[in-house]
Motif scaffolding. Sequence first.
Motif, PDB file in Angstrom:
ATOM      1  N   MET A 152       0.834  -1.214   0.000  1.00 35.44           N
ATOM      2  CA  MET A 152       0.000   0.000   0.000  1.00 35.44           C
ATOM      3  C   MET A 152       0.860   1.253   0.000  1.00 35.44           C
ATOM      4  SD  MET A 152      -3.226  -0.914   2.494  1.00 35.44           S
ATOM      5  CE  MET A 152      -2.255  -1.543   3.869  1.00 35.44           C
ATOM      6  N   GLU A 153       1.974   1.223   0.737  1.00 36.38           N
ATOM      7  CA  GLU A 153       2.861   2.378   0.777  1.00 36.38           C
ATOM      8  C   GLU A 153       3.584   2.597  -0.539  1.00 36.38           C
ATOM      9  OE1 GLU A 153       4.089   2.096   5.545  1.00 36.38           O
ATOM     10  OE2 GLU A 153       5.501   1.522   3.991  1.00 36.38           O
ATOM     11  N   GLY A 154       3.972   1.498  -1.188  1.00 34.55           N
ATOM     12  CA  GLY A 154       4.840   1.608  -2.354  1.00 34.55           C
ATOM     13  C   GLY A 154       4.175   1.473  -3.702  1.00 34.55           C
ATOM     14  N   ASP A 155       2.935   0.937  -3.748  1.00 32.77           N
ATOM     15  CA  ASP A 155       2.274   0.725  -5.034  1.00 32.77           C
ATOM     16  C   ASP A 155       0.760   0.760  -4.864  1.00 32.77           C
ATOM     17  OD1 ASP A 155       1.914   0.173  -7.714  1.00 32.77           O
ATOM     18  OD2 ASP A 155       2.268  -1.992  -7.515  1.00 32.77           O
ATOM     19  N   PRO A 156       0.220   1.871  -4.371  1.00 31.51           N
ATOM     20  CA  PRO A 156      -1.218   1.921  -4.061  1.00 31.51           C
ATOM     21  C   PRO A 156      -2.118   1.774  -5.282  1.00 31.51           C
ATOM     22  CG  PRO A 156      -0.253   4.125  -3.938  1.00 31.51           C
ATOM     23  CD  PRO A 156       0.887   3.154  -4.075  1.00 31.51           C
ATOM     24  N   HIS A 157      -1.641   2.202  -6.453  1.00 34.73           N
ATOM     25  CA  HIS A 157      -2.496   2.132  -7.644  1.00 34.73           C
ATOM     26  C   HIS A 157      -2.743   0.693  -8.086  1.00 34.73           C
ATOM     27  CE1 HIS A 157      -3.195   6.338  -8.611  1.00 34.73           C
ATOM     28  NE2 HIS A 157      -1.948   6.596  -8.256  1.00 34.73           N
ATOM     29  N   SER A 158      -1.799  -0.207  -7.831  1.00 35.75           N
ATOM     30  CA  SER A 158      -2.036  -1.615  -8.169  1.00 35.75           C
ATOM     31  C   SER A 158      -3.219  -2.164  -7.384  1.00 35.75           C
ATOM     32  CB  SER A 158      -0.785  -2.458  -7.871  1.00 35.75           C
ATOM     33  OG  SER A 158       0.162  -2.358  -8.908  1.00 35.75           O
ATOM     34  N   LEU A 159      -3.319  -1.750  -6.138  1.00 34.15           N
ATOM     35  CA  LEU A 159      -4.445  -2.186  -5.311  1.00 34.15           C
ATOM     36  C   LEU A 159      -5.749  -1.615  -5.849  1.00 34.15           C
ATOM     37  CD1 LEU A 159      -5.768  -3.483  -2.883  1.00 34.15           C
ATOM     38  CD2 LEU A 159      -5.014  -1.544  -1.488  1.00 34.15           C
ATOM     39  N   LEU A 160      -5.768  -0.334  -6.182  1.00 35.65           N
ATOM     40  CA  LEU A 160      -6.989   0.278  -6.708  1.00 35.65           C
ATOM     41  C   LEU A 160      -7.410  -0.364  -8.027  1.00 35.65           C
ATOM     42  CD1 LEU A 160      -6.356   4.087  -6.018  1.00 35.65           C
ATOM     43  CD2 LEU A 160      -7.499   2.389  -4.565  1.00 35.65           C
ATOM     44  N   GLU A 161      -6.432  -0.654  -8.882  1.00 36.23           N
ATOM     45  CA  GLU A 161      -6.754  -1.280 -10.164  1.00 36.23           C
ATOM     46  C   GLU A 161      -7.316  -2.683  -9.955  1.00 36.23           C
ATOM     47  OE1 GLU A 161      -4.858  -1.992 -14.615  1.00 36.23           O
ATOM     48  OE2 GLU A 161      -3.483  -1.623 -12.928  1.00 36.23           O
ATOM     49  N   GLY A 162      -6.696  -3.442  -9.043  1.00 36.55           N
ATOM     50  CA  GLY A 162      -7.193  -4.784  -8.751  1.00 36.55           C
ATOM     51  C   GLY A 162      -8.603  -4.753  -8.195  1.00 36.55           C
ATOM     52  N   MET A 163      -8.901  -3.755  -7.354  1.00 41.38           N
ATOM     53  CA  MET A 163     -10.246  -3.631  -6.796  1.00 41.38           C
ATOM     54  C   MET A 163     -11.268  -3.277  -7.874  1.00 41.38           C
ATOM     55  SD  MET A 163      -9.633  -1.727  -3.131  1.00 41.38           S
ATOM     56  CE  MET A 163     -11.357  -1.900  -2.640  1.00 41.38           C
ATOM     57  N   ALA A 164     -10.896  -2.386  -8.780  1.00 43.24           N
ATOM     58  CA  ALA A 164     -11.815  -2.004  -9.857  1.00 43.24           C
ATOM     59  C   ALA A 164     -12.136  -3.200 -10.749  1.00 43.24           C
ATOM     60  CB  ALA A 164     -11.226  -0.864 -10.669  1.00 43.24           C
ATOM     61  N   ILE A 165     -11.124  -4.013 -11.039  1.00 39.99           N
ATOM     62  CA  ILE A 165     -11.344  -5.216 -11.859  1.00 39.99           C
ATOM     63  C   ILE A 165     -12.251  -6.195 -11.116  1.00 39.99           C
ATOM     64  CG2 ILE A 165     -10.217  -7.244 -12.871  1.00 39.99           C
ATOM     65  CD1 ILE A 165      -7.752  -5.414 -13.355  1.00 39.99           C
ATOM     66  N   GLY A 166     -11.983  -6.364  -9.815  1.00 39.13           N
ATOM     67  CA  GLY A 166     -12.822  -7.257  -9.015  1.00 39.13           C
ATOM     68  C   GLY A 166     -14.254  -6.752  -8.927  1.00 39.13           C
ATOM     69  N   GLY A 167     -14.401  -5.441  -8.765  1.00 36.63           N
ATOM     70  CA  GLY A 167     -15.738  -4.861  -8.713  1.00 36.63           C
ATOM     71  C   GLY A 167     -16.513  -5.112  -9.989  1.00 36.63           C
ATOM     72  N   TYR A 168     -15.846  -4.941 -11.131  1.00 35.72           N
ATOM     73  CA  TYR A 168     -16.482  -5.196 -12.428  1.00 35.72           C
ATOM     74  C   TYR A 168     -16.891  -6.662 -12.542  1.00 35.72           C
ATOM     75  CZ  TYR A 168     -16.926  -5.816 -17.498  1.00 35.72           C
ATOM     76  OH  TYR A 168     -17.377  -6.131 -18.752  1.00 35.72           O
ATOM     77  N   ALA A 169     -16.014  -7.556 -12.096  1.00 31.73           N
ATOM     78  CA  ALA A 169     -16.277  -8.993 -12.234  1.00 31.73           C
ATOM     79  C   ALA A 169     -17.479  -9.443 -11.412  1.00 31.73           C
ATOM     80  CB  ALA A 169     -15.040  -9.785 -11.824  1.00 31.73           C
ATOM     81  N   ILE A 170     -17.652  -8.910 -10.221  1.00 29.56           N
ATOM     82  CA  ILE A 170     -18.745  -9.385  -9.361  1.00 29.56           C
ATOM     83  C   ILE A 170     -20.008  -8.531  -9.479  1.00 29.56           C
ATOM     84  CG2 ILE A 170     -17.073 -10.298  -7.705  1.00 29.56           C
ATOM     85  CD1 ILE A 170     -17.857  -7.980  -5.821  1.00 29.56           C
ATOM     86  N   GLY A 171     -19.901  -7.366 -10.136  1.00 30.05           N
ATOM     87  CA  GLY A 171     -21.054  -6.500 -10.283  1.00 30.05           C
ATOM     88  C   GLY A 171     -21.197  -5.492  -9.164  1.00 30.05           C
ATOM     89  N   ALA A 172     -20.080  -5.105  -8.547  1.00 26.77           N
ATOM     90  CA  ALA A 172     -20.094  -4.108  -7.474  1.00 26.77           C
ATOM     91  C   ALA A 172     -19.699  -2.747  -8.033  1.00 26.77           C
ATOM     92  CB  ALA A 172     -19.129  -4.515  -6.364  1.00 26.77           C
ATOM     93  N   HIS A 173     -20.227  -1.704  -7.420  1.00 30.45           N
ATOM     94  CA  HIS A 173     -19.888  -0.348  -7.839  1.00 30.45           C
ATOM     95  C   HIS A 173     -19.208   0.452  -6.729  1.00 30.45           C
ATOM     96  CE1 HIS A 173     -22.081  -0.974 -11.543  1.00 30.45           C
ATOM     97  NE2 HIS A 173     -23.108  -1.415 -10.833  1.00 30.45           N
ATOM     98  N   GLN A 174     -19.040  -0.171  -5.566  1.00 31.92           N
ATOM     99  CA  GLN A 174     -18.390   0.499  -4.451  1.00 31.92           C
ATOM    100  C   GLN A 174     -17.421  -0.462  -3.767  1.00 31.92           C
ATOM    101  OE1 GLN A 174     -18.640   3.835  -3.256  1.00 31.92           O
ATOM    102  NE2 GLN A 174     -16.860   3.120  -2.104  1.00 31.92           N
ATOM    103  N   GLY A 175     -16.217   0.040  -3.520  1.00 35.46           N
ATOM    104  CA  GLY A 175     -15.226  -0.744  -2.802  1.00 35.46           C
ATOM    105  C   GLY A 175     -14.755  -0.008  -1.562  1.00 35.46           C
ATOM    106  N   TYR A 176     -14.309  -0.755  -0.572  1.00 39.54           N
ATOM    107  CA  TYR A 176     -13.770  -0.179   0.658  1.00 39.54           C
ATOM    108  C   TYR A 176     -12.437  -0.832   0.980  1.00 39.54           C
ATOM    109  CZ  TYR A 176     -18.476   1.676   1.419  1.00 39.54           C
ATOM    110  OH  TYR A 176     -19.673   2.344   1.274  1.00 39.54           O
ATOM    111  N   ILE A 177     -11.496  -0.008   1.392  1.00 36.82           N
ATOM    112  CA  ILE A 177     -10.219  -0.529   1.898  1.00 36.82           C
ATOM    113  C   ILE A 177     -10.238  -0.363   3.411  1.00 36.82           C
ATOM    114  CG2 ILE A 177      -7.710  -0.347   1.867  1.00 36.82           C
ATOM    115  CD1 ILE A 177      -7.931   0.966  -0.889  1.00 36.82           C
ATOM    116  N   TYR A 178     -10.243  -1.481   4.107  1.00 38.41           N
ATOM    117  CA  TYR A 178     -10.254  -1.449   5.570  1.00 38.41           C
ATOM    118  C   TYR A 178      -8.806  -1.554   6.048  1.00 38.41           C
ATOM    119  CZ  TYR A 178     -11.620  -2.516  10.386  1.00 38.41           C
ATOM    120  OH  TYR A 178     -11.784  -2.478  11.758  1.00 38.41           O
ATOM    121  N   VAL A 179      -8.246  -0.425   6.461  1.00 36.70           N
ATOM    122  CA  VAL A 179      -6.827  -0.364   6.817  1.00 36.70           C
ATOM    123  C   VAL A 179      -6.691   0.116   8.250  1.00 36.70           C
ATOM    124  CG1 VAL A 179      -6.657   1.949   5.801  1.00 36.70           C
ATOM    125  CG2 VAL A 179      -4.573   0.628   6.179  1.00 36.70           C
ATOM    126  N   ARG A 180      -5.744  -0.467   8.955  1.00 40.13           N
ATOM    127  CA  ARG A 180      -5.591  -0.116  10.370  1.00 40.13           C
ATOM    128  C   ARG A 180      -4.946   1.260  10.549  1.00 40.13           C
ATOM    129  NH1 ARG A 180      -3.018  -3.725  13.921  1.00 40.13           N
ATOM    130  NH2 ARG A 180      -4.724  -5.078  13.310  1.00 40.13           N
TER     131      ARG A 180
END
Length: 616
Positions: free
Chosen positions: A218-246
Amino acid sequence: MKKISEQIKGKNPKAHTIHICAGGGCISAGEISVKEALENEIKKYALDGVVKVVETGCMDACSLGPLMVIYPEGVFYQKLKPSDAKEIVEEHLLKGRVVQRLLYKGPSGEIKPRATEEIPFFTRQVRIATRNLGVIDPASIEEYIARDGYFALRKALSMTPEMVIEEIKKSGLRGRGGAGFPTGLKWELTRKSKSDEKYLICNADEGDPGAFMDRSMMEGDPHSLLEGMAIGGYAIGAHQGYIYVRAEYPLAIERLKIAIKQAREYGLLGKDIFGSGFDFDVDLRIGAGAFVCGEETALIQSVEGKRGQPVQKPPYPAQSGLWKKPTVINNVETLVDVPYIINKGWEAFASIGTEKSKGTKVFALVGKVNNTGLVEVPMGTTLRELIFDIGGGIPGGKRFKAVQTGGPSGGCIPEEYLDTPIDYESLTSLGTIMGSGGMIVMDEDTCMVDVARFFLQFTADESCGKCTPCREGTYEMLEILDMIVDGKGTMEDIEALEKLARVISKTALCGLGQTAPNPVLSTLRYFRDEYEAHVKEKRCPAKSCKALIAYRIDPAKCTGCTACARACPTGAITGEVRKVHTIDQEKCIKCGSCFEVCRFDAVEKIDAVDLHAKIV
C-alpha cells in the motif's frame, strides 16, 4: 556559491536518478534525514537540474536501510546516514567515483556495487505483487501508468465479467490473506448472488506480529491495489469498494488517499470508467487495530460502524455481507496480483508455483536471520532456500531451531522440515498455515515454550470475548504456560494444556479462536522435550526463561574491567578494578546487561538449579 560554481566550472555533470527507499522500515531508520541532506548537497552544487531524487516504496532489504540505488549505474548504497550525502554528491555524482565504503559486502567481504543484480536476496525473488516496489514514485499516477498501470482495467472492461472471473479461476490464484480460498470461485459465487447492490472490501487489517507485506504494498504501489479492486468490482457487479486499513499505518493511508484522488481525477475511478458504462469508486475505512477484525465477518461489522465481532456462518459474505448485500473480501496481495494476471494472461501466473498453489507469495522474513525484509518467491520454494539462500542464514554462527509461519494463528516448524516446499497443503500438514506471510526465524537461544506463550498472550489479549472457548480458554492456557516457564508446572499441566488447546480449536466461534492454540500445539508436537525439561528438571534448555536461569562470573576469565558493574542497573555486581567481580544473586534481576557487555566471555548464563554447585 561562487566557490562551488568554480569547482564544477567546465564540467558537464551526468544526469542521474536516485531512488531512495521510503518504505516504513527505512523511514524509521532515518530515510527522511538522509533525503534532506542529499537534496541540500545537490542544491548546493547546483545539480538539481540534472539529478532527480525519487522516494520509492520498500526496496525489500530492511536490514540494510536506509538505502538507495543511483541510476543509470545501478549502484546500491546501504546503511546510509545524513553525513554520507556530501561524499555521495562529491564523489559519485560529480566525479563518477563509487563510494566503496557504502556498498554491500558479502559474507567473505566481497564488494557488490550492483547488489540488486548480484546477491541471492534480490536475484532469487520473482516479483509479481511487488513488481513496482522500489521502482516507481508511489505518489505519481503517471509513473504507475508508465509501467502498464490501468492497462489491465481497460482490458478487463473489454471482456465480459464472466470472462474476467474465468481468467482468475484458470490462474489458480488463491487468497493470500491466510485461508487460501480460490479467488475466482469466491468472485463467481458473489457474481451469481442476486442483489441490487454488491460490495468489494480489501482487507488491509494486517495484524500479525512481524508482518508488513500488505503495508509495504500500500505504501509503495497503491495504484495496483486500486486497479485490482476495480477489476474485481467489475467482475462481481459491485460499484463500491472499501479498503479497511488499520490506523497504525499512517503512511499507507496517506498514499492511498493520494492515489484515490489521482485515479478519480484521471477518470479511472468514478463514473463511466473508460467510457464503458461501468461505475466504481473506492473509499477508506480506518480500523482501530483490533486483530479480530482480520476475520471477515468481524471486519464487515466494523465497516458498518458496529463493534468488530464475528458472526455465525452461514450465510457467508458472498450471499449476505456488508449491509446484508453480497460481498467479496480479498486481502491486499490478492488484489495486487489481479492486474498482472489480466495483463499477462492466466498462463503466466499459473506457470509459476506448484500444482495446487500457483504464483508467488510475499513473505516478511524477520527474526534471527541475516537478511531481514520483504521477499517474494514462487510457491514451492523450500524453507531452506528462503531462510539460508535468500535470507543468508542465522547470525553469529548460531544453529537454526525453528521458523514460525502464519502469525499468531500459525505454528513452529523445526529444522528437520527445512526442505518442505512452501505451499498451502505442505504447511497445513506440518500443523501450521501460510497465513498472510509472516515468517519469524528462531535460533538456538529461543525457548519454544516462551514462544508459544508470547503468541498465546497476543491472541488472548485480542480476543473479542464473544465466545467462551476463546475468551476463557486462551487465558486458562496462558496461566498454565506462565507456570511452566516459571518452573512451577507439572506433567499434568502439559496434558491439560494440550487437551484444552484441542477443545478450543474445535469449539471457538471464528478463525481467531480456532487457530489460537496452533503455536502451542505445534511446539508440543515438535518440542515436547523442552516443555518436559521446564517441568521435570526446572531447566530452560535455551537458557531464556528468567525464572530458570542465573548469571555468574568465571573468575578465570574476569579481568576486572568493570564493564559489567557499570552496566548493572541494580548494583548487583561488585569488585575492584583489575580484580575478580562477583554477582549478588539477591540483587540480580537477570536482565542480561552484564552478559551483553562483557568482552571476555567471563559472564556465564547458567541453569538456576546449578547455581549453588557452580558458584565459587
